[in-house]
Design a protein around this motif. Structure first.
Motif, PDB file in Angstrom:
ATOM      1  N   PHE A 157     -67.950 -42.743 -30.342  1.00  0.00           N
ATOM      2  CA  PHE A 157     -67.360 -42.606 -29.016  1.00  0.00           C
ATOM      3  C   PHE A 157     -66.248 -43.630 -28.783  1.00  0.00           C
ATOM      4  CE2 PHE A 157     -71.602 -40.743 -28.503  1.00  0.00           C
ATOM      5  CZ  PHE A 157     -71.244 -39.522 -27.976  1.00  0.00           C
ATOM      6  N   LYS A 158     -65.460 -43.924 -29.811  1.00  0.00           N
ATOM      7  CA  LYS A 158     -64.330 -44.846 -29.664  1.00  0.00           C
ATOM      8  C   LYS A 158     -63.344 -44.290 -28.644  1.00  0.00           C
ATOM      9  CE  LYS A 158     -63.607 -47.418 -33.849  1.00  0.00           C
ATOM     10  NZ  LYS A 158     -62.744 -47.573 -35.031  1.00  0.00           N
ATOM     11  N   PRO A 159     -62.745 -45.155 -27.830  1.00  0.00           N
ATOM     12  CA  PRO A 159     -61.776 -44.675 -26.826  1.00  0.00           C
ATOM     13  C   PRO A 159     -60.628 -43.882 -27.430  1.00  0.00           C
ATOM     14  CG  PRO A 159     -62.387 -46.937 -26.358  1.00  0.00           C
ATOM     15  CD  PRO A 159     -63.010 -46.586 -27.680  1.00  0.00           C
ATOM     16  N   GLU A 160     -60.157 -44.272 -28.645  1.00  0.00           N
ATOM     17  CA  GLU A 160     -59.062 -43.529 -29.281  1.00  0.00           C
ATOM     18  C   GLU A 160     -59.481 -42.088 -29.569  1.00  0.00           C
ATOM     19  OE1 GLU A 160     -59.956 -46.653 -31.927  1.00  0.00           O
ATOM     20  OE2 GLU A 160     -59.919 -47.158 -29.810  1.00  0.00           O
ATOM     21  N   TYR A 161     -60.714 -41.903 -30.049  1.00  0.00           N
ATOM     22  CA  TYR A 161     -61.217 -40.568 -30.358  1.00  0.00           C
ATOM     23  C   TYR A 161     -61.419 -39.745 -29.089  1.00  0.00           C
ATOM     24  CZ  TYR A 161     -62.286 -42.686 -34.909  1.00  0.00           C
ATOM     25  OH  TYR A 161     -62.211 -43.326 -36.108  1.00  0.00           O
TER      26      TYR A 161
END
Length: 104
Positions: A23-27
């Motif tokens: 759940f990385k912000p970039e993804y």
């Protein structure tokens, strides 16, 4: 500097994982952009007649479901021939077959 992402419980349950890397912000930003475009996943475009359960990429036989109201899995075989992807599905219960060729 710490990064914080707010994730709905239903998204975590659907993904069946809750690790920070997933759940990385970039993804999440890429996913938001994709949701706002006119697109569809390749397996949705190619497999119009096959059945899927929500969150499951396993194909099920539409003929068996129509006759017995049961989901029977289909075998999927993929092969490449130059720039063409051949996808072949076969049900071992009723011998139902689906074949697709996609230019990649």
């Amino acid at each position: 500097m710490p990064q914080i992402s707010i994730i709905k419980k239903s998204d975590i349950q659907e993904a069946r994982r809750f690790d920070a890397e997933f759940f990385k912000p970039e993804y999440l930003e890429i996913e938001r952009k994709l949701e706002n475009t006119n697109h569809d996943y390749l397996y949705n475009l190619a497999d119009d007649n096959l059945l899927y359960k929500k969150g499951d990429k396993q194909a099920y036989c539409p003929e068996c479901f129509e006759k017995t109201n049961q989901l029977k899995r289909m075998k999927k075989v993929e092969s490449y021939e130059g720039k063409y992807l051949h996808i072949y599905y076969k049900c071992f219960v009723c011998d139902y077959k689906e074949e697709y060729t996609i230019f990649s």
